[in-house]
Write a protein that holds these residues in place. Structure first.
Motif, PDB file in Angstrom:
ATOM      1  N   CYS A  68       1.314  -0.955   5.311  1.00 31.41           N
ATOM      2  CA  CYS A  68       2.323  -1.880   5.841  1.00 31.41           C
ATOM      3  C   CYS A  68       2.908  -1.414   7.170  1.00 31.41           C
ATOM      4  O   CYS A  68       3.329  -0.265   7.318  1.00 31.41           O
ATOM      5  N   GLN A 105      13.308 -12.412   2.927  1.00 29.88           N
ATOM      6  CA  GLN A 105      12.359 -11.315   2.742  1.00 29.88           C
ATOM      7  C   GLN A 105      12.740 -10.149   3.626  1.00 29.88           C
ATOM      8  O   GLN A 105      13.249 -10.339   4.730  1.00 29.88           O
ATOM      9  N   GLU A 163       0.319  -6.244  -5.751  1.00 30.86           N
ATOM     10  CA  GLU A 163      -0.583  -5.751  -4.678  1.00 30.86           C
ATOM     11  C   GLU A 163      -2.033  -5.552  -5.131  1.00 30.86           C
ATOM     12  O   GLU A 163      -2.958  -5.999  -4.466  1.00 30.86           O
ATOM     13  N   MET A 202      -3.054  -8.188  -2.499  1.00 32.07           N
ATOM     14  CA  MET A 202      -3.774  -8.189  -1.229  1.00 32.07           C
ATOM     15  C   MET A 202      -5.256  -8.266  -1.535  1.00 32.07           C
ATOM     16  O   MET A 202      -5.743  -7.695  -2.511  1.00 32.07           O
ATOM     17  N   PHE A 233      -5.906  -8.551   3.215  1.00 25.63           N
ATOM     18  CA  PHE A 233      -5.440  -7.319   3.852  1.00 25.63           C
ATOM     19  C   PHE A 233      -5.915  -7.321   5.302  1.00 25.63           C
ATOM     20  O   PHE A 233      -7.075  -7.585   5.598  1.00 25.63           O
ATOM     21  N   ILE A 234      -4.969  -7.041   6.211  1.00 23.16           N
ATOM     22  CA  ILE A 234      -5.276  -6.953   7.638  1.00 23.16           C
ATOM     23  C   ILE A 234      -4.717  -5.620   8.139  1.00 23.16           C
ATOM     24  O   ILE A 234      -3.505  -5.403   8.077  1.00 23.16           O
ATOM     25  N   LEU A 315       3.858  -6.954   9.749  1.00 25.13           N
ATOM     26  CA  LEU A 315       3.347  -6.223   8.589  1.00 25.13           C
ATOM     27  C   LEU A 315       1.901  -5.815   8.831  1.00 25.13           C
ATOM     28  O   LEU A 315       1.417  -4.836   8.313  1.00 25.13           O
ATOM     29  N   TYR A 316       1.195  -6.621   9.654  1.00 28.33           N
ATOM     30  CA  TYR A 316      -0.207  -6.353   9.980  1.00 28.33           C
ATOM     31  C   TYR A 316      -0.423  -6.780  11.421  1.00 28.33           C
ATOM     32  O   TYR A 316       0.398  -7.506  11.999  1.00 28.33           O
TER      33      TYR A 316
HETATM   34  N1  5AD Z   1      -2.112  -6.823   5.385  1.00 28.30           N
HETATM   35  C1  5AD Z   1      -1.847  -7.871   4.578  1.00 28.30           C
HETATM   36  N2  5AD Z   1      -0.718  -8.006   3.862  1.00 28.30           N
HETATM   37  C2  5AD Z   1       0.197  -7.028   3.984  1.00 28.30           C
HETATM   38  N3  5AD Z   1       1.403  -6.858   3.400  1.00 28.30           N
HETATM   39  C3  5AD Z   1       1.944  -5.739   3.876  1.00 28.30           C
HETATM   40  N4  5AD Z   1       1.122  -5.143   4.744  1.00 28.30           N
HETATM   41  C4  5AD Z   1       0.016  -5.920   4.816  1.00 28.30           C
HETATM   42  C5  5AD Z   1      -1.211  -5.837   5.538  1.00 28.30           C
HETATM   43  N5  5AD Z   1      -1.471  -4.803   6.356  1.00 28.30           N
HETATM   44  C6  5AD Z   1       1.923  -7.781   2.387  1.00 28.30           C
HETATM   45  C7  5AD Z   1       2.147  -7.051   1.063  1.00 28.30           C
HETATM   46  C8  5AD Z   1       3.629  -7.213   0.814  1.00 28.30           C
HETATM   47  C9  5AD Z   1       3.964  -8.455   1.617  1.00 28.30           C
HETATM   48  C10 5AD Z   1       5.388  -8.604   1.990  1.00 28.30           C
HETATM   49  O1  5AD Z   1       3.155  -8.307   2.771  1.00 28.30           O
HETATM   50  O2  5AD Z   1       1.410  -7.694   0.047  1.00 28.30           O
HETATM   51  O3  5AD Z   1       3.951  -7.383  -0.551  1.00 28.30           O
END
Ligand code: 5AD
Length: 360
Positions: A68, A105, A163, A202, A233-234, A315-316
């Protein structure tokens, strides 16, 4: 009728069926999976999409999740907390627009000041919304006392992603002080506190298999959740998982496809829940969120965070809408809904049909 038709025509799905669906590679077969899920969405929810205004209230976080971008250990980041009045004003805007719900959030924080801050915001929201605006929290794991206080102050819904349900994978992507069983216990506590409960995973984590994802779907079924929010996931460049998928551009398209197949499978198996078509899909393709809707999702979350904070909530990498204000975010999503021939359920809470049925 071929093997895929036979699976898609089933009323209930086992691990093997889901593993087969989540392993589809042929574009035509994937399109048939999406279409089957979309039919279930139309039957269970109707040709309507509900909006939830997303307010990213703080990027201060006490956790260190390895994937994250706002993890505590990332110091390439200015930390912010949106002022209380400003959060209330954004929620008010969502209410004035006729959105079903506002989602608060933020990073995971348990300090007393933060708990009070959320409580006051919730109380102030009741002042204008009077229960007509669903209030959803997405603030990580919290104690029973805190969850009950926030529930009393007016929050009805809570999102807490598991997750991944693969315990080894969960351990591999989290810091040592994060425990799968504690996450699970918190998810159960949410139900006990009277929240409508959302979870998610994810998709496309390093080492994650179709069988893992199939088990994730069955987990959501067994937890009998009301809402599902999940996305691909990114990798984020300032995290330990920056290079975990190798050259990301080579897998970008597949990450999107996996995300769409998961939405479709969750719709087929859980049927009458709310499923979000998340921003992470749009980060992978300009029409990612429309494609999520056409694979069975029924919720869009326009970002209402003020543009001056948006860069702080990455977050990504490549999260879209950095320079876009609330109105532009909302208009873009309205266009997505029109593009697929559906309407937006304004001035409706859009409570998950599953929750209403369970309540009787
Ligand atoms: N890629 C995708 N989703 C992500 N989250 C956090 N980091 C990443 C990432 N790199 C998502 C997680 C978290 C939500 C708030 O954002 O699933 O629960």
């Amino acid at each position: 009728m071929d093997a895929l038709d036979r699976i898609l025509a089933q009323e209930s799905f086992g691990l093997d069926d889901l593993e087969t669906l989540l392993s589809l590679e042929d574009p035509d077969e994937r399109a048939r999976l999406h279409a089957a899920a979309y039919r279930v969405k139309l039957r269970e929810v109707g040709p309507v999409v509900h909006l939830r205004g997303l307010i990213e209230i703080t990027n201060v976080c006490a956790r260190d999740c390895l994937y994250c971008g706002i993890r505590q250990g990332n110091d390439a980041l200015d930390r912010y907390e949106v002022d209380e009045d400003e959060v209330v004003a954004a929620a008010r805007w969502a209410w004035d627009q006729g959105f079903g719900s506002a989602v608060l959030q933020g990073g995971e924080r348990c300090d007393a000041r933060f708990v009070d801050y959320i409580e006051r915001i919730l109380q102030r929201m009741q002042g204008f919304a009077e229960g007509g605006l669903g209030v959803t929290l997405s603030l990580g794991e919290q104690s029973e006392d805190t969850l009950r206080r926030w529930r009393r102050a007016g929050a009805q819904r809570y999102l807490l992603r598991i997750e991944t349900t693969n315990r080894d994978l969960f351990a591999a992507i989290h810091a040592d002080d994060q425990d799968f069983d504690e996450r699970l216990a918190c998810l159960r506590l949410l139900r006990a506190c009277g929240y409508q409960v959302g979870t998610g995973v994810m998709i496309g984590l390093p080492g994650q298999t179709p069988a893992d994802l199939a088990r994730d779907v069955l987990f959501m079924r067994d937890q009998d959740v009301d809402m599902v929010g999940m996305g691909p996931f990114i990798p984020h460049e300032d995290t330990p998982m920056a290079d975990s998928l190798g050259d990301f551009d080579r897998v970008r398209g597949e990450q999107l496809e996996r995300g769409l197949m998961m939405i479709a499978c969750v719709r087929l198996v859980l049927r009458d829940v709310n499923i979000a078509s998340t921003t992470a899909l749009q980060a992978l393709a300009p029409d990612g969120r429309e494609r999520g809707l056409r694979a069975g999702a029924n919720i869009l979350m326009p970002n209402l965070t003020d543009t001056r904070f948006r860069a702080g909530y990455q977050l990504y990498d490549g999260k879209p809408g950095l320079a876009e204000d609330s109105e532009a975010s909302t208009r873009a999503l309205q266009r997505s809904v029109v593009a697929i021939g559906e309407t937006i359920g304004y001035h409706q809470l859009g409570t998950s049909p599953r929750y209403l049925r369970r309540r009787g």
